[in-house]
Design a protein around this motif. Structure first.
Motif, PDB file in Angstrom:
ATOM      1  N   TYR A  24       0.645  -1.246   0.079  1.00 21.47           N
ATOM      2  CA  TYR A  24      -0.141   0.089  -0.074  1.00 21.47           C
ATOM      3  C   TYR A  24       1.011   1.294   0.157  1.00 21.47           C
ATOM      4  O   TYR A  24       2.057   1.051   0.707  1.00 21.47           O
ATOM      5  CB  TYR A  24      -0.859  -0.039   1.235  1.00 21.47           C
ATOM      6  CG  TYR A  24      -1.939  -1.134   1.122  1.00 21.47           C
ATOM      7  CD1 TYR A  24      -3.139  -0.928   0.286  1.00 21.47           C
ATOM      8  CD2 TYR A  24      -2.057  -1.766   2.257  1.00 21.47           C
ATOM      9  CE1 TYR A  24      -4.145  -1.738   0.107  1.00 21.47           C
ATOM     10  CE2 TYR A  24      -3.159  -2.893   2.128  1.00 21.47           C
ATOM     11  CZ  TYR A  24      -4.097  -2.742   1.428  1.00 21.47           C
ATOM     12  OH  TYR A  24      -5.167  -3.696   1.318  1.00 21.47           O
ATOM     13  N   PRO A  25       0.361   2.480  -0.767  1.00 21.77           N
ATOM     14  CA  PRO A  25       1.180   3.631  -0.647  1.00 21.77           C
ATOM     15  C   PRO A  25       1.365   4.154   0.731  1.00 21.77           C
ATOM     16  O   PRO A  25       0.160   4.052   1.395  1.00 21.77           O
ATOM     17  CB  PRO A  25       0.640   4.550  -1.678  1.00 21.77           C
ATOM     18  CG  PRO A  25      -0.820   3.882  -1.739  1.00 21.77           C
ATOM     19  CD  PRO A  25      -0.767   2.518  -1.557  1.00 21.77           C
ATOM     20  N   ALA A  26       2.354   4.811   1.092  1.00 21.61           N
ATOM     21  CA  ALA A  26       2.149   5.555   2.520  1.00 21.61           C
ATOM     22  C   ALA A  26       3.044   6.701   2.440  1.00 21.61           C
ATOM     23  O   ALA A  26       3.766   6.816   3.365  1.00 21.61           O
ATOM     24  CB  ALA A  26       2.603   4.381   3.666  1.00 21.61           C
ATOM     25  N   ARG A  27       2.855   7.395   1.572  1.00 23.25           N
ATOM     26  CA  ARG A  27       3.567   8.850   1.374  1.00 23.25           C
ATOM     27  C   ARG A  27       2.923   9.835   2.077  1.00 23.25           C
ATOM     28  O   ARG A  27       2.292  10.782   1.831  1.00 23.25           O
ATOM     29  CB  ARG A  27       3.764   9.452   0.047  1.00 23.25           C
ATOM     30  CG  ARG A  27       4.757  10.296  -0.474  1.00 23.25           C
ATOM     31  CD  ARG A  27       4.953  10.695  -1.912  1.00 23.25           C
ATOM     32  NE  ARG A  27       3.785  11.000  -2.426  1.00 23.25           N
ATOM     33  CZ  ARG A  27       2.909  10.220  -3.197  1.00 23.25           C
ATOM     34  NH1 ARG A  27       3.382   9.139  -3.659  1.00 23.25           N
ATOM     35  NH2 ARG A  27       1.732  10.889  -3.813  1.00 23.25           N
ATOM     36  N   MET A  28       3.145   9.730   3.434  1.00 22.86           N
ATOM     37  CA  MET A  28       2.461  10.656   4.376  1.00 22.86           C
ATOM     38  C   MET A  28       3.330  11.633   5.166  1.00 22.86           C
ATOM     39  O   MET A  28       4.857  11.522   5.277  1.00 22.86           O
ATOM     40  CB  MET A  28       1.412   9.853   5.426  1.00 22.86           C
ATOM     41  CG  MET A  28       2.315   8.651   5.905  1.00 22.86           C
ATOM     42  SD  MET A  28       3.541   9.251   7.436  1.00 22.86           S
ATOM     43  CE  MET A  28       4.206   7.561   7.848  1.00 22.86           C
ATOM     44  N   MET A  29       2.942  12.723   5.709  1.00 25.65           N
ATOM     45  CA  MET A  29       3.864  13.642   6.715  1.00 25.65           C
ATOM     46  C   MET A  29       3.440  13.256   8.027  1.00 25.65           C
ATOM     47  O   MET A  29       2.227  13.397   8.503  1.00 25.65           O
ATOM     48  CB  MET A  29       3.387  14.805   6.201  1.00 25.65           C
ATOM     49  CG  MET A  29       4.388  16.008   6.952  1.00 25.65           C
ATOM     50  SD  MET A  29       4.017  17.741   6.395  1.00 25.65           S
ATOM     51  CE  MET A  29       2.428  18.112   7.036  1.00 25.65           C
ATOM     52  N   LEU A  30       4.476  12.800   8.753  1.00 25.10           N
ATOM     53  CA  LEU A  30       4.339  12.545  10.131  1.00 25.10           C
ATOM     54  C   LEU A  30       4.513  13.611  11.130  1.00 25.10           C
ATOM     55  O   LEU A  30       5.349  14.451  10.928  1.00 25.10           O
ATOM     56  CB  LEU A  30       5.323  11.452  10.589  1.00 25.10           C
ATOM     57  CG  LEU A  30       5.281  11.133  12.214  1.00 25.10           C
ATOM     58  CD1 LEU A  30       3.920  10.490  12.793  1.00 25.10           C
ATOM     59  CD2 LEU A  30       6.595  10.191  12.551  1.00 25.10           C
ATOM     60  N   VAL A  31       3.379  14.111  11.941  1.00 26.14           N
ATOM     61  CA  VAL A  31       3.430  15.190  12.726  1.00 26.14           C
ATOM     62  C   VAL A  31       3.371  14.392  14.219  1.00 26.14           C
ATOM     63  O   VAL A  31       2.194  14.004  14.508  1.00 26.14           O
ATOM     64  CB  VAL A  31       2.195  16.181  12.551  1.00 26.14           C
ATOM     65  CG1 VAL A  31       2.485  17.327  13.934  1.00 26.14           C
ATOM     66  CG2 VAL A  31       2.654  16.882  11.243  1.00 26.14           C
ATOM     67  N   ALA A  32       4.170  14.355  15.120  1.00 24.86           N
ATOM     68  CA  ALA A  32       4.277  13.752  16.343  1.00 24.86           C
ATOM     69  C   ALA A  32       4.285  14.863  17.569  1.00 24.86           C
ATOM     70  O   ALA A  32       4.977  15.822  17.218  1.00 24.86           O
ATOM     71  CB  ALA A  32       5.447  12.994  16.499  1.00 24.86           C
ATOM     72  N   ALA A  33       3.697  14.721  18.689  1.00 21.85           N
ATOM     73  CA  ALA A  33       3.682  15.725  19.716  1.00 21.85           C
ATOM     74  C   ALA A  33       3.894  14.800  20.924  1.00 21.85           C
ATOM     75  O   ALA A  33       3.515  13.526  21.124  1.00 21.85           O
ATOM     76  CB  ALA A  33       2.484  16.331  19.971  1.00 21.85           C
ATOM     77  N   MET A  34       4.852  15.537  21.887  1.00 18.04           N
ATOM     78  CA  MET A  34       5.243  14.660  22.986  1.00 18.04           C
ATOM     79  C   MET A  34       5.532  15.535  24.411  1.00 18.04           C
ATOM     80  O   MET A  34       5.963  16.697  24.099  1.00 18.04           O
ATOM     81  CB  MET A  34       6.315  13.481  22.668  1.00 18.04           C
ATOM     82  CG  MET A  34       7.627  14.199  22.464  1.00 18.04           C
ATOM     83  SD  MET A  34       9.057  13.189  22.173  1.00 18.04           S
ATOM     84  CE  MET A  34       9.513  12.806  23.570  1.00 18.04           C
ATOM     85  N   ASN A  35       5.645  15.142  25.351  1.00 17.12           N
ATOM     86  CA  ASN A  35       5.903  15.773  26.699  1.00 17.12           C
ATOM     87  C   ASN A  35       7.488  15.520  26.866  1.00 17.12           C
ATOM     88  O   ASN A  35       7.997  14.721  26.133  1.00 17.12           O
ATOM     89  CB  ASN A  35       5.196  15.434  27.788  1.00 17.12           C
ATOM     90  CG  ASN A  35       3.813  15.845  27.691  1.00 17.12           C
ATOM     91  OD1 ASN A  35       3.185  16.700  26.933  1.00 17.12           O
ATOM     92  ND2 ASN A  35       2.981  15.007  28.168  1.00 17.12           N
ATOM     93  N   PRO A  36       8.196  16.734  27.253  1.00 14.81           N
ATOM     94  CA  PRO A  36       9.728  16.307  27.441  1.00 14.81           C
ATOM     95  C   PRO A  36      10.073  15.414  28.722  1.00 14.81           C
ATOM     96  O   PRO A  36      11.009  14.982  28.772  1.00 14.81           O
ATOM     97  CB  PRO A  36      10.156  17.657  28.049  1.00 14.81           C
ATOM     98  CG  PRO A  36       8.892  18.456  28.649  1.00 14.81           C
ATOM     99  CD  PRO A  36       7.735  17.870  27.942  1.00 14.81           C
TER     100      PRO A  36
END
Length: 521
Positions: A352-364
């Motif tokens: 399957y195609p998976a040309r995506m833009m990953l945007v991640a968020a996390m605490n320190p």
């Protein structure tokens, strides 16, 4: 239809064409219906799944409730090719048409000219099915096909492929009358340009409403302009999720080819609706951190797409990044690098195609307040190290932009001056993407983030002060070769936003600033 005398009994045979699905690819299926003398019954062969086997009861009731007698004798339905598994209720309609033809209900051979896709209700109504778009794309390869017959529910989606006529049908009686020439069904068409212009993302989430966060908004603009992966680190309530959700308002409009690619994935997943036959906005997926590895990359009994593929050409937002299962996080590495995901099981292998833009968020840190000016962190050093270690170095290395998001100051919240709107930011991004489309025309590369090593050497040349700065950062931050390439890709995007053909020292300097986790983690 033809008759053959066999063993003193009458054998009636009809062949009807349909389409089966495996992954995103359709394949032509010949539905062979044979009626012979013998004990009454209906057998379906050709590697059918349970949903296909159950169609015999739906077809039986649909024919009877449409005013047609169910044929007497022993009925064998063969779905060829027999070595490929057939799934779903899509074969209800072709089986019913085959029975009508083999039993003499159809007065000519016109039924052979069409391809049939549809589920049947017990009263004979033709219902919609999933995977229509890729099925019609496969059906258009049949050179002698006069058209494809689908339900009215699927007509808009099917008509996106304008190289083969689409005829929407109400019920079995309607189809029989059409094939016998007693009624006319007009070819169904859609205004594709009108669908592309239609915007469905809520417009109330605008960047103009975001106070402060100037550095974070700049990073989001660069990420959207070049298709770069991005991670935001900051305390709870600093605005990471709010910023990510406004990303949809500044991402560039999809081209028709991109829209078709994404629509195919949503079609086979059953996520399209009759009033939304074409995805006009870039997908924005935000799976909960409890999602399984199979839910992320895809799989299951029928190898369906996962969240990564559903984010194709769009954004995959992963909040609370370290809280995801370790295997789930590591499964992102290959799709982020290759732009596709391969699922291999005993039943087969699907890509399957998976040309995506990953945007991640996390605490320190686990409590979220490490390094925060307003609250004291309660975590021990070991807890902080363990928390950061949930996100592996190789995964972070594949994320182009690292940005720290701090709390907004009171003065910034009270600022009356309105920030730039999403429309203004998006215009700059559209201009940068246009530059990239011209640069990569005919190469298969869609954005700066997808550049190959050869393209980086060709389009990301630096010299003089810029080269010296990059060398110093490489040695001081101990960057890997992959991180080095990603700095150059981000610098190329920054230069594109400023409409500069050459990458200058200030572009490199800003790109290096977005590798904060190489310094801290």
């Amino acid at each position: 239809m033809f008759d053959v005398v066999f063993g003193g009994g009458m054998v009636l045979l009809a062949v009807v064409r349909s389409v089966g699905m495996f992954g995103l690819e359709g394949f032509i299926v010949d539905v062979e219906v044979d009626i012979s003398s013998g004990l009454p019954g209906l057998d379906i062969v050709g590697l059918p799944t349970a949903a296909v086997k159950e169609s015999k009861e739906r077809v039986r009731a649909a024919l009877r409730n449409s005013g047609m007698e169910f044929p007497l004798g022993h009925i064998t339905v063969n779905l060829a090719p027999a070595d490929q598994r057939k799934e779903g209720p899509v074969f209800d309609l072709p089986i019913a048409v085959g029975l009508m033809a083999a039993s003499g209900r159809l007065i000519n051979d016109d039924y052979k000219k069409f391809v049939y896709l549809g589920e049947l209700s017990l009263d004979g109504t033709v219902r919609g099915v999933t995977g229509i778009l890729p099925s019609v794309m496969a059906a258009q390869e049949i050179s002698d096909a006069a058209g494809i017959i689908v339900s009215a529910e699927n007509a808009d989606e099917a008509a996106l492929v304008d190289t083969i006529p689409v005829f929407p049908a109400k019920n079995l009686g309607h189809i029989a009358d059409f094939l016998n020439g007693q009624v006319k069904i007009d070819r169904h068409t859609v205004d594709i340009q009108a669908l592309i212009r239609e915007k469905t993302t809520p417009s109330h989430e605008d960047m103009a409403d975001v106070q402060g966060h100037f550095k974070a908004k700049r990073a989001l603009e660069i990420a959207a302009a070049g298709g770069h992966n991005l991670i935001m680190i900051g305390p709870p309530g600093s605005g990471k999720t709010m910023l990510a959700r406004r990303l949809a308002q500044i991402t560039p409009q999809m081209s028709f080819e991109e829209a078709l690619e994404s629509t195919k994935i949503y079609s086979v997943s059953g996520l399209l609706t009759s009033d939304l036959p074409l995805l006009t906005d870039r997908p924005f997926r935000s799976p909960h951190h409890s999602v399984s590895k199979a839910g992320m990359i895809g799989g299951g009994t029928f190898l369906k797409p996962g969240e990564i593929s559903l984010s194709h050409n769009g954004v995959l937002f992963m909040d609370e990044f370290p809280e995801y299962n370790k295997d789930t996080l590591e499964s992102l590495r290959q799709p982020m690098e290759d732009g596709r995901v391969c699922i291999s099981r005993v039943t087969g292998r699907v890509e399957y195609p998976a040309r995506m833009m990953l945007v991640a968020a996390m605490n320190p840190c686990p409590c979220g307040y490490y390094g925060d000016d307003s609250r004291e962190c309660t975590c021990t050093p070991m807890q902080i190290v363990r928390y950061k270690g949930r996100v592996s170095g190789p995964l972070l290395d594949r994320i182009d932009i690292h940005i720290e998001v701090s709390r907004v100051k009171y003065q910034e919240l009270q600022e009356s001056k309105r920030s730039e709107s999403s429309a203004e930011i998006r215009q700059r991004i559209e201009n940068a993407r246009l530059t990239q489309r011209k640069r990569f025309a005919g190469t298969g590369t869609h954005s700066n983030a997808g550049m190959s090593s050869r393209e980086i050497r060709m389009y990301c040349q630096v010299d003089g002060q810029a080269a010296a700065l990059l060398k110093g950062a490489f040695e001081k931050l101990h960057l890997s070769a992959r991180a080095y390439s990603r700095v150059l890709k981000v610098a190329r995007t920054i230069a594109d936003l400023q409409e500069n053909e050459k990458i200058r020292r200030e572009h490199i300097a800003e790109a290096i600033q977005y590798r904060s986790m190489d310094r801290i983690y």
